[in-house]
Design an enzyme around this catalytic site. Structure first.
Site, PDB file in Angstrom:
ATOM      1  N   ARG A  53      36.879  46.409  47.065  1.00  0.00           N
ATOM      2  CA  ARG A  53      38.398  46.263  46.918  1.00  0.00           C
ATOM      3  C   ARG A  53      38.551  47.055  48.001  1.00  0.00           C
ATOM      4  O   ARG A  53      36.863  46.848  48.538  1.00  0.00           O
ATOM      5  CB  ARG A  53      39.434  47.444  45.786  1.00  0.00           C
ATOM      6  CG  ARG A  53      38.581  48.016  45.191  1.00  0.00           C
ATOM      7  CD  ARG A  53      38.050  49.655  45.554  1.00  0.00           C
ATOM      8  NE  ARG A  53      39.268  50.144  45.898  1.00  0.00           N
ATOM      9  CZ  ARG A  53      39.101  50.955  47.378  1.00  0.00           C
ATOM     10  NH1 ARG A  53      37.875  51.004  47.982  1.00  0.00           N
ATOM     11  NH2 ARG A  53      39.762  51.075  48.268  1.00  0.00           N
ATOM     12  N   GLY A  54      39.852  47.398  48.714  1.00  0.00           N
ATOM     13  CA  GLY A  54      39.585  47.809  50.399  1.00  0.00           C
ATOM     14  C   GLY A  54      39.668  46.527  50.945  1.00  0.00           C
ATOM     15  O   GLY A  54      38.952  45.490  51.051  1.00  0.00           O
ATOM     16  N   ALA A  55      40.580  45.918  51.837  1.00  0.00           N
ATOM     17  CA  ALA A  55      40.909  45.218  52.604  1.00  0.00           C
ATOM     18  C   ALA A  55      39.371  44.609  53.040  1.00  0.00           C
ATOM     19  O   ALA A  55      40.011  43.521  52.997  1.00  0.00           O
ATOM     20  CB  ALA A  55      42.054  45.026  53.639  1.00  0.00           C
ATOM     21  N   ARG A  90      43.841  38.350  45.316  1.00  0.00           N
ATOM     22  CA  ARG A  90      44.730  39.885  45.238  1.00  0.00           C
ATOM     23  C   ARG A  90      45.467  39.078  46.255  1.00  0.00           C
ATOM     24  O   ARG A  90      45.231  38.052  47.319  1.00  0.00           O
ATOM     25  CB  ARG A  90      43.814  40.572  46.150  1.00  0.00           C
ATOM     26  CG  ARG A  90      43.332  41.149  44.447  1.00  0.00           C
ATOM     27  CD  ARG A  90      42.592  42.172  44.207  1.00  0.00           C
ATOM     28  NE  ARG A  90      43.677  43.450  45.025  1.00  0.00           N
ATOM     29  CZ  ARG A  90      43.087  44.895  44.924  1.00  0.00           C
ATOM     30  NH1 ARG A  90      41.816  45.199  45.756  1.00  0.00           N
ATOM     31  NH2 ARG A  90      44.605  45.925  45.246  1.00  0.00           N
ATOM     32  N   GLN A 206      42.364  55.852  43.318  1.00  0.00           N
ATOM     33  CA  GLN A 206      41.233  54.705  43.962  1.00  0.00           C
ATOM     34  C   GLN A 206      40.765  56.384  45.356  1.00  0.00           C
ATOM     35  O   GLN A 206      39.555  56.747  45.577  1.00  0.00           O
ATOM     36  CB  GLN A 206      41.262  54.251  45.434  1.00  0.00           C
ATOM     37  CG  GLN A 206      41.486  52.976  44.015  1.00  0.00           C
ATOM     38  CD  GLN A 206      42.495  53.220  44.339  1.00  0.00           C
ATOM     39  OE1 GLN A 206      43.691  53.452  43.897  1.00  0.00           O
ATOM     40  NE2 GLN A 206      43.489  51.506  44.126  1.00  0.00           N
ATOM     41  N   ASP A 247      46.061  47.589  54.690  1.00  0.00           N
ATOM     42  CA  ASP A 247      45.737  46.370  54.050  1.00  0.00           C
ATOM     43  C   ASP A 247      46.356  45.544  54.489  1.00  0.00           C
ATOM     44  O   ASP A 247      45.596  43.962  54.526  1.00  0.00           O
ATOM     45  CB  ASP A 247      46.210  46.429  52.821  1.00  0.00           C
ATOM     46  CG  ASP A 247      45.530  47.069  51.464  1.00  0.00           C
ATOM     47  OD1 ASP A 247      45.053  48.161  51.388  1.00  0.00           O
ATOM     48  OD2 ASP A 247      44.093  46.489  51.498  1.00  0.00           O
ATOM     49  N   ASN A 257      49.767  50.135  53.232  1.00  0.00           N
ATOM     50  CA  ASN A 257      49.078  50.329  52.462  1.00  0.00           C
ATOM     51  C   ASN A 257      49.157  50.446  51.093  1.00  0.00           C
ATOM     52  O   ASN A 257      50.394  50.563  50.520  1.00  0.00           O
ATOM     53  CB  ASN A 257      48.767  50.653  53.241  1.00  0.00           C
ATOM     54  CG  ASN A 257      47.083  52.311  52.669  1.00  0.00           C
ATOM     55  OD1 ASN A 257      46.468  51.197  53.349  1.00  0.00           O
ATOM     56  ND2 ASN A 257      47.428  53.388  53.034  1.00  0.00           N
ATOM     57  N   LYS A 258      48.323  51.343  50.544  1.00  0.00           N
ATOM     58  CA  LYS A 258      48.574  51.406  49.549  1.00  0.00           C
ATOM     59  C   LYS A 258      49.673  52.436  48.616  1.00  0.00           C
ATOM     60  O   LYS A 258      50.444  53.362  49.739  1.00  0.00           O
ATOM     61  CB  LYS A 258      47.575  52.186  48.549  1.00  0.00           C
ATOM     62  CG  LYS A 258      47.096  52.442  46.987  1.00  0.00           C
ATOM     63  CD  LYS A 258      47.483  51.915  46.559  1.00  0.00           C
ATOM     64  CE  LYS A 258      45.896  50.903  46.245  1.00  0.00           C
ATOM     65  NZ  LYS A 258      45.976  49.478  45.775  1.00  0.00           N
TER      66      LYS A 258
HETATM   67  O1  MRU Z   1      43.964  48.437  46.039  1.00  0.00           O
HETATM   68  P1  MRU Z   1      42.832  48.789  46.588  1.00  0.00           P
HETATM   69  O2  MRU Z   1      41.933  49.719  46.215  1.00  0.00           O
HETATM   70  O3  MRU Z   1      41.978  47.384  47.552  1.00  0.00           O
HETATM   71  O4  MRU Z   1      44.211  49.084  48.000  1.00  0.00           O
HETATM   72  C1  MRU Z   1      42.982  49.563  49.121  1.00  0.00           C
HETATM   73  C2  MRU Z   1      44.009  50.442  50.671  1.00  0.00           C
HETATM   74  O5  MRU Z   1      44.933  50.516  49.972  1.00  0.00           O
HETATM   75  C3  MRU Z   1      42.813  50.979  51.101  1.00  0.00           C
HETATM   76  O6  MRU Z   1      43.474  52.235  51.780  1.00  0.00           O
HETATM   77  C4  MRU Z   1      43.133  50.016  52.329  1.00  0.00           C
HETATM   78  O7  MRU Z   1      42.185  48.892  51.940  1.00  0.00           O
HETATM   79  C5  MRU Z   1      42.829  50.325  53.872  1.00  0.00           C
HETATM   80  S1  MRU Z   1      40.836  50.872  53.551  1.00  0.00           S
HETATM   81  C6  MRU Z   1      40.190  50.012  54.812  1.00  0.00           C
END
Ligand code: MRU
Length: 375
Positions: A53-55, A90, A206, A247, A257-258
């Site tokens: 996960r993470g962009a 996603r 996370q 993201d 973002n999250k």
């Molecule tokens: O749902 P996730 O865990 O994929 O969300 C990740 C985030 O929101 C991170 O902050 C975002 O991807 C930036 S990470 C380099």
């Protein structure tokens, strides 16, 4: 980055050349387990189920997913189907579309017999590029941490530079280094005293599970806090600056973002705490004008109604925390408007969060966009 002294990336080609391996992030922080992805379906599942996960890492895994698909069938139809399968995993992180478009554009002109090797080569290159981009973000972001330290020294204030972060935007969210955490690793490695307030980041935790784990493995001082503690800490003067990832960032500088990032940015503004967002350029969506246009992932309400953790005797258990029958909703992301963001930190340097700032750093991408003065 290192795990118990062993250097790891989050994704790497398997030794036999037929698969890729990942760190299974659904098992962290209680177990460090790697998993082998052999097929398109494996890659799609890994993204959908958040083993990765993470962009940036979602993008890298999607590129490898296309490569695995081409290994099995490199026809035009298979390429199109693989693209669609991965694209559907996603919705919010735009690196997914960026990576799929990039790899597909390179494969389409090639004979089918050449596509598998070309896809593997490009997926590997995307991973190398992401690691280099994130390291550059670390170098540029380090300037803010150094400046914060200099201010503390000049004011004769005790203690380290206190940074608040949300979700996981560390090396686990990328191929290596991370985005928001890259400047922190650079500062720590350079001997600058830093301390991180880690938002737990409900519902999937996370922050508590991943950010705390990777900071701990690297020896960076930190405390996990509940998501609602940030405002209190800021009012007490215990946060020098915030850094988060994103993201998707739109052309006007809005940052998606999250979920919960917006509330931290609002509290930061109210308390005159700088709020920085670190992002690699593939996270910029030049096709969208503003954050409201970004699709926001809605996930299973069960992530809200339950909590998973390790029991004293080592078992992983999921328990329900809500009354039976209470419905829940689970938005995965929110949008922080550009005016709440002090600056964006990219691999090309730092800019004001807004249309003009982004256009100055990425003139080749911004060219041809409508010339608007706002943002
Ligand atoms: O749902 P996730 O865990 O994929 O969300 C990740 C985030 O929101 C991170 O902050 C975002 O991807 C930036 S990470 C380099």
């Amino acid at each position: 980055m290192n795990v118990d002294g062993v250097p790891y990336r989050t994704i790497w080609p398997a030794a036999d050349g037929r698969a890729v391996e990942i760190i299974d992030q659904t098992r962290l922080p209680h177990a460090f387990v790697t998993a082998r992805l052999e097929t398109l379906a494996d890659a799609a599942r890994a993204i959908r189920d958040m083993q990765v996960r993470g962009a940036p890492l979602i993008g890298a895994t999607a590129a490898w997913g296309l490569a695995l698909a081409m290994q099995a069938d490199a026809s035009d139809a298979a390429l199109a189907a693989a693209y669609e399968t991965l694209f559907a995993t996603r919705p919010t992180a735009v690196n997914l579309r960026w990576a799929l478009d990039d790899v597909r554009a390179r494969l389409l002109p090639l004979d089918a017999g050449l596509r598998a090797d070309a896809a593997r080569a490009r997926a590997a290159a995307i991973c190398d590029e992401d690691a280099a981009i994130c390291e550059a973000i670390g170098e540029h972001g380090l300037e803010f941490l150094q400046a914060a330290w200099d201010v503390k020294q000049a004011r004769k204030q005790d203690g380290p530079v206190n940074i608040l972060t949300h979700c996981n935007a560390g090396w686990l969210a990328t191929v290596d280094w991370g985005t928001a955490l890259a400047p922190i690793y650079k500062a720590h490695d350079a001997g600058l005293p830093v301390h991180v307030w880690v938002d737990e980041t409900r519902p999937r935790n996370q922050g508590a599970g991943l950010t705390a784990w990777e900071l701990g493995r690297h020896g960076v001082p930190h405390h996990v806090i509940v998501d609602n503690a940030g405002g209190h800490l800021m009012r007490r003067g215990l946060v020098d600056l915030c850094i988060t990832g994103t993201d998707r960032t739109t052309a006007n500088g809005d940052v998606c973002n999250k979920i919960g990032t917006y509330l931290k940015a609002s509290a930061a503004r109210d308390n005159f705490v700088p709020f920085y967002v670190a992002l690699p350029s593939p996270t910029i969506d030049w096709t969208l004008e503003k954050g409201e246009d970004i699709p926001i992932e809605e996930r299973d309400p069960a992530e809200v109604t339950t909590v998973t953790g390790r029991t004293a005797d080592g078992r992983i258990e999921t328990v329900t925390v809500t009354p039976e029958g209470s419905p829940a909703v689970n938005y995965g992301f929110d949008v922080t408007p550009y005016w709440l963001v002090t600056a964006l930190i990219t691999e090309r340097g730092v800019c004001a969060a807004g249309r003009d700032g982004l256009a100055r750093l990425f003139p080749e991408r911004a060219a041809g966009r409508p010339d608007e003065s706002t943002g």
